[in-house]
Design an enzyme around this catalytic site. Sequence first.
Site, PDB file in Angstrom:
ATOM      1  N   GLY A  42     -11.667  -3.288  -8.869  1.00 53.89           N
ATOM      2  CA  GLY A  42     -12.527  -4.200  -9.626  1.00 53.89           C
ATOM      3  C   GLY A  42     -13.696  -3.495 -10.304  1.00 53.89           C
TER       4      GLY A  42
ATOM      5  N   SER B  46     -15.460  -5.296  -3.471  1.00 55.79           N
ATOM      6  CA  SER B  46     -14.763  -5.469  -4.742  1.00 55.79           C
ATOM      7  C   SER B  46     -13.315  -5.839  -4.477  1.00 55.79           C
ATOM      8  CB  SER B  46     -14.827  -4.185  -5.566  1.00 55.79           C
ATOM      9  OG  SER B  46     -13.816  -3.270  -5.196  1.00 55.79           O
ATOM     10  N   ASP B  47     -12.659  -6.377  -5.482  1.00 58.07           N
ATOM     11  CA  ASP B  47     -11.205  -6.501  -5.405  1.00 58.07           C
ATOM     12  C   ASP B  47     -10.609  -5.156  -5.831  1.00 58.07           C
ATOM     13  OD1 ASP B  47      -8.663  -7.542  -5.050  1.00 58.07           O
ATOM     14  OD2 ASP B  47      -9.112  -9.398  -6.111  1.00 58.07           O
ATOM     15  N   TRP B  48      -9.318  -5.039  -5.736  1.00 63.43           N
ATOM     16  CA  TRP B  48      -8.603  -3.788  -5.996  1.00 63.43           C
ATOM     17  C   TRP B  48      -8.975  -3.248  -7.390  1.00 63.43           C
ATOM     18  CZ3 TRP B  48      -4.711  -1.459  -2.852  1.00 63.43           C
ATOM     19  CH2 TRP B  48      -4.002  -0.416  -3.456  1.00 63.43           C
TER      20      TRP B  48
END
Length: 769
Positions: A314, A310-312
């Site tokens: 996310g 995931s992104d930060w």
Amino acid sequence: MSGVRRRSVLAAFGGTVAAGAVAGSAGAAQAAETQAAAAAAPKPGRNRYEREISALVRKMTVEEKLGQLQQLPWSWDTGPGGGGTEAATAAARKGQLGSVLSIYGGKANNALQKIAVEETRLGIPLLYGFDVIHGLWTTFPIPLAQAASFDPKVAATDAEVSAKEARSNGIHWTFAPMMDVTHEPRWGRIAEGNGEDPYLTAALAKAKVIAYQGTAKGRDLKAKDRLAACAKHYVAYGGAEGGRDYNTVVVSESQLRNYYLPPFKAAIDADCATVMASFNTINGVPAHGNSHTLNEILKDEWDFDGLVVSDWTGIQELIPHGFAADGADAARLGLNAGVDMEMTSTHLVTNGKKLLRSGQISERRLDDAVRRVLRLKYELGLFENPYVDEAAVIGEPTPETRKAARETAARSMVLLKNDKKALPLAPTTKSIAVVGPFGDSADLLGAWAFPFAAKKAPAISVLAGVKAAVPDATVTYALGVDADGKDTSKIPAAVAAAKAADVTVVVVGEASALSGEAAARADISLPGGQEQLIAAIAATGKPFVVVLVNGRPLTVGDWIGSAPAVLEAWHGGTEAGNAVADVLFGKVNPGGKLPVTFPRSVGQIPIYYNHESTGRPYDPNNKYTSKYLDLPNGPEFAFGHGLSYTTFETGAPKLGRDSISARALRSGDTVEVSVTVTNTGTRDGDEVVQLYVHDRFASIVQPVRKLRGFRRVTLAAGKSTTVRFPLGADDLGFWTNSEDGKFVVEPGDIDVYAGTSSDATAKAALKIT
């Protein structure tokens, strides 16, 4: 993949589901189970670790499995247990942490790794990730600038140096390259990508992945100078409405596949180890919960056996998106959609056992995600050698890496304008004034440069570069205006400096903080009074040139008419000032090209070269055609534009044959296109030969131009060479909007253009039968 295979995945949802749609919790879990079973077998060459992985997974508790899917952040300036690191230290000590974000340096890495390896039941090493975007200690030009080189070797050089520096610091994994193509210059993250073209972006992404990881066929991740790469942001992040970060994306299936997905496919074909999901929604479904893009396309159709991170936060952001009801729902949706590791937020760890008990996630899908994490750790050699050699840590640029940074920065510059050969400046010039907010500034590193690197190795200023290039000249400096352009009180001093000098170098642009993540601008002109400074210098009547340092295309306004020469230098990195001087004084003949269109006005956005034609294309003599009443047609500077201190001529493209069947193309046959280019000037120089195609009529309207080949060549004065390009099915076909994502090559007529920008007019005709 075939329509049959894709429908088998959709069937797990209980029937046909439109692209990007989702079903209820039971159906989503079934779909994830189907995908996990299909992805259980890794690619050939990586199965040497499967026996060890299987044995380890069998020993793991549910808590330990969920922990492998957790990545937590780290504070740079404290050790284990210190401020900002407590959560990661505690999770590592319990054996319930898979990865740490933003840890570097050797000592801290080893201390935390020792806890994970020597103080836990299973001793599984931690995976360390870091945002090494365009350098760690040696900062290279921003990726958008690297794209302007039209040279994949520039991107590879950055990746090779960055990988060596980062791996020596205990970093295993970089969250790069970013391959978000975009039509939005207002979007700050355009600085991190390669511009508006999927073909150019794909070529650079492939080069960077291979250079980070070591080899094109089979990763060399155990090497002490290589990193696992991460293709981001998957997918269509560059389509954010209004150029606002994190914003909505609405895109058809054909646009998704023809425009946004090709760079990611190139990265996966180059064996990229990991993929990061993007922050945006795609047709109403957040990318972190989008089974169509993550499971159906990435993991099923493309057979990706790597790790999706995931992104930060996310996964957490599925809640404010209005897609998930709470943390447990977000964890369920993310894992079932194909996300394997959660960055920063902790919903999988917190809710995973409950979701397993209720059947909302399956043990098979959980094990699949865990295996992907462990597989990467085995490939990196972390089970054999989890620690970094603290004596070998690289802590600053070397003369060799500085040389590489200087060469790539100069190779990335674009000469936008050069009336009456105002450039290059004569090395014998007696007096030079350098003026402007970035003339004596070290703020040339760009977005995603690290404070510790800037402190240890600040960027060389343009003033310092000019002084070093012409040590016998009198070089003066005047600020003129500050970086935000609000204080114009020092313009008179800059005018006085210009009047007293033989020539003035005006250095203007954007601060690094004005581009990158969360740095969208509604107005992309020069900030504040910077244009006023240029006008005042122009009014002196003395010779001057303008150097732009920026992280995005700018609207240049009225000042462009008064500037004899304009050099686009971008945010050039550690050696920016020396590289600018190399180009200004002719030591380097500029050969870069624009990887993105420069609009005349923000009101034209989106404006890009590979647009579709309307039913009423622009006609200056017909009011009722597609145009603005208050602007000339077209951009200020077109995609592919860039001048040189010499001149070049390209001949018309010549085809190896003037017709080919669609069947032959689908079978792998190609048409060779040859283009002759001649240096008609008096200096040696570089030219980028560019090849474009246009399908005159098709079942889906095609762009007026598509870049399908480029080659940067160096030619001595008076010399010629012939560049050859193959055109195949990938170049002449396209994806339709069909539910099955169908790729077609249709009979028709193709215009094949060749030249030195997207405005090329020389063409040949190819018929597909």
